[in-house]
Design an enzyme around this catalytic site. Structure first.
Site, PDB file in Angstrom:
ATOM      1  N   ILE A   1       5.268  -5.025   9.914  1.00  0.00           N
ATOM      2  CA  ILE A   1       5.620  -4.468   8.604  1.00  0.00           C
ATOM      3  C   ILE A   1       5.300  -2.990   8.707  1.00  0.00           C
ATOM      4  O   ILE A   1       4.141  -2.593   8.796  1.00  0.00           O
ATOM      5  CB  ILE A   1       4.868  -5.154   7.457  1.00  0.00           C
ATOM      6  CG1 ILE A   1       5.332  -6.609   7.341  1.00  0.00           C
ATOM      7  CG2 ILE A   1       5.125  -4.413   6.130  1.00  0.00           C
ATOM      8  CD1 ILE A   1       4.632  -7.412   6.265  1.00  0.00           C
TER       9      ILE A   1
ATOM     10  N   ARG B   1      -9.093  -0.243   4.071  1.00  0.00           N
ATOM     11  CA  ARG B   1      -8.834   0.077   2.667  1.00  0.00           C
ATOM     12  C   ARG B   1      -9.623  -0.813   1.703  1.00  0.00           C
ATOM     13  O   ARG B   1      -9.936  -0.383   0.600  1.00  0.00           O
ATOM     14  CB  ARG B   1      -7.337  -0.056   2.362  1.00  0.00           C
ATOM     15  CG  ARG B   1      -6.494   1.069   2.940  1.00  0.00           C
ATOM     16  CD  ARG B   1      -5.055   0.952   2.488  1.00  0.00           C
ATOM     17  NE  ARG B   1      -4.247   2.040   2.990  1.00  0.00           N
ATOM     18  CZ  ARG B   1      -4.044   3.200   2.363  1.00  0.00           C
ATOM     19  NH1 ARG B   1      -4.608   3.410   1.179  1.00  0.00           N
ATOM     20  NH2 ARG B   1      -3.281   4.134   2.889  1.00  0.00           N
TER      21      ARG B   1
ATOM     22  N   THR C   1       0.832  -1.211   0.000  1.00  0.00           N
ATOM     23  CA  THR C   1       0.000   0.000   0.000  1.00  0.00           C
ATOM     24  C   THR C   1       0.862   1.255   0.000  1.00  0.00           C
ATOM     25  O   THR C   1       0.607   2.219  -0.739  1.00  0.00           O
ATOM     26  CB  THR C   1      -0.907   0.004   1.243  1.00  0.00           C
ATOM     27  OG1 THR C   1      -1.695  -1.173   1.257  1.00  0.00           O
ATOM     28  CG2 THR C   1      -1.817   1.224   1.236  1.00  0.00           C
TER      29      THR C   1
ATOM     30  N   TYR D   1     -13.134  -3.895  -2.978  1.00  0.00           N
ATOM     31  CA  TYR D   1     -14.288  -3.424  -3.745  1.00  0.00           C
ATOM     32  C   TYR D   1     -15.333  -4.506  -3.966  1.00  0.00           C
ATOM     33  O   TYR D   1     -16.524  -4.272  -3.794  1.00  0.00           O
ATOM     34  CB  TYR D   1     -13.848  -2.810  -5.093  1.00  0.00           C
ATOM     35  CG  TYR D   1     -14.966  -2.061  -5.797  1.00  0.00           C
ATOM     36  CD1 TYR D   1     -15.357  -0.809  -5.339  1.00  0.00           C
ATOM     37  CD2 TYR D   1     -15.626  -2.611  -6.887  1.00  0.00           C
ATOM     38  CE1 TYR D   1     -16.391  -0.121  -5.959  1.00  0.00           C
ATOM     39  CE2 TYR D   1     -16.658  -1.927  -7.511  1.00  0.00           C
ATOM     40  CZ  TYR D   1     -17.034  -0.684  -7.043  1.00  0.00           C
ATOM     41  OH  TYR D   1     -18.070  -0.016  -7.653  1.00  0.00           O
TER      42      TYR D   1
ATOM     43  N   TYR E   1      -2.814 -10.467   3.899  1.00  0.00           N
ATOM     44  CA  TYR E   1      -2.807  -9.055   4.311  1.00  0.00           C
ATOM     45  C   TYR E   1      -4.250  -8.609   4.505  1.00  0.00           C
ATOM     46  O   TYR E   1      -5.007  -8.494   3.548  1.00  0.00           O
ATOM     47  CB  TYR E   1      -2.095  -8.217   3.244  1.00  0.00           C
ATOM     48  CG  TYR E   1      -1.994  -6.731   3.538  1.00  0.00           C
ATOM     49  CD1 TYR E   1      -2.189  -6.201   4.804  1.00  0.00           C
ATOM     50  CD2 TYR E   1      -1.669  -5.840   2.514  1.00  0.00           C
ATOM     51  CE1 TYR E   1      -2.083  -4.844   5.055  1.00  0.00           C
ATOM     52  CE2 TYR E   1      -1.554  -4.481   2.745  1.00  0.00           C
ATOM     53  CZ  TYR E   1      -1.761  -3.985   4.013  1.00  0.00           C
ATOM     54  OH  TYR E   1      -1.661  -2.643   4.253  1.00  0.00           O
TER      55      TYR E   1
ATOM     56  N   LYS F   1      -0.344 -10.407   7.814  1.00  0.00           N
ATOM     57  CA  LYS F   1      -0.131  -9.015   8.218  1.00  0.00           C
ATOM     58  C   LYS F   1      -1.502  -8.478   8.610  1.00  0.00           C
ATOM     59  O   LYS F   1      -2.377  -8.297   7.770  1.00  0.00           O
ATOM     60  CB  LYS F   1       0.467  -8.194   7.069  1.00  0.00           C
ATOM     61  CG  LYS F   1       0.633  -6.707   7.396  1.00  0.00           C
ATOM     62  CD  LYS F   1       1.085  -5.916   6.184  1.00  0.00           C
ATOM     63  CE  LYS F   1       1.148  -4.431   6.500  1.00  0.00           C
ATOM     64  NZ  LYS F   1       1.520  -3.601   5.320  1.00  0.00           N
TER      65      LYS F   1
END
Length: 302
Positions: free
Chosen positions: A208, A142, A48, A111, A137, A166
């Protein structure tokens, strides 16, 4: 399939841009060396923080090749390969360049808002073709979908090459459930700098990091102290970075950390639309915070 050691601090590398918005490979090289000299444990490309959605396929390929060459096997390299079209990611995993790459970081599909069963089937399809171990992840802020603990654990137990997650959900109960139920060898990594210390105390293996781009030595020391069980010393360091972490996310990521890196002299303060630089007020606060932290500013751009 080779094992990877994800204990410690990985840094989600930014993508430096020149004033004309092209990729600044000279700055990227300086940044890689800065991370390695700062004592981080592994590099993470095309996440990202790298503004990956604004990079072309050719740029992504060239960035990975450049990082592999500059890194020269000094640290393990994790590369982001994710998206919301499962068939396309499967194809990418089959044909992409994976020489000297230790693992794949793959974000939950965004989405589409898949169900938990859809998430499971998506990652199982990736695991069947990936030439490298996969790190899940989860970042619902997001992507619009949260991967629940039950789904993470189901994947961890049924797909041998899914080796870690993550976690950036901010849901501590969920993260602790994963830590409690994980199979042997499955790692839980903080995806948020602000909770990394607490997660390590609870059994996580590290972070991370975004802040590590700008302060690799300082933040690495805190993470390594926590992992060594020196919690009192690590907590002092953790508190020290509270304001810096708040500021780098105040106007969005990676705008904040790019501003910080620019003030430190490593990159130009350039982002690609739709992202823009931090506002003047935030920039001034970041400058003052760097002064408070007594971080040395040197002109690396010349």
């Amino acid at each position: 399939m080779s094992k990877i050691n994800l204990k410690g601090i990985g840094v989600a590398l930014i993508t430096p841009f020149k004033k004309d918005k092209s990729v600044d490979f000279d700055a990227l090289g300086r940044l890689i060396d800065y991370q390695i000299d700062g004592g981080i444990d592994y590099l993470v490309a095309l996440g990202t923080t790298a503004e990956t959605p604004t990079l072309t396929r050719d740029e992504r390929t060239e960035i990975v090749r450049f990082i592999v060459e500059r890194n020269n096997n000094r640290l393990p390299l994790i590369v982001g390969v994710g998206g919301n079209n499962t068939a396309e990611i499967v194809h990418e995993l089959k044909v992409s360049y994976f020489s000297n790459i230790a693992g794949v970081l793959s974000v939950t599909p965004y989405y589409n808002k898949p169900s938990q069963e859809g998430l499971f089937q998506h990652y199982r399809a990736l695991s069947e073709v990936s030439p490298r171990p996969i790190i899940l992840y989860n970042v619902p802020g997001r992507t619009g979908v949260n991967m629940e603990a039950e789904t993470t654990l189901r994947l961890a137990k049924s797909c041998p090459n899914i080796v870690a997650i993550k976690e950036a959900s901010g849901k501590m109960d969920q993260i602790l459930q994963i830590i409690a139920g994980r199979p042997e060898g499955f790692s839980v990594i903080s995806g948020d700098d602000g909770i990394a210390f607490d997660l390590i105390k609870s059994g996580g293996v590290g972070v991370i990091s975004v802040l590590g781009n700008a302060l690799p030595k300082e933040f690495s020391e805190m993470i390594h102290q926590a992992l060594a069980g020196n919690f009192k010393m690590a907590e002092t360091g953790n508190v020290r970075f509270t304001e810096a972490i708040r500021l780098i996310f105040k106007d969005g990521n990676p705008a904040g950390v790019k501003c910080m890196l620019s003030e430190l002299g490593y990159i130009e303060n350039e982002l690609r639309l739709p992202l823009v630089a931090v506002c003047d007020e935030t920039k001034q606060q970041i400058i003052e915070e760097l002064e408070r932290l007594k971080v040395q500013v040197t002109d690396k751009k010349s």
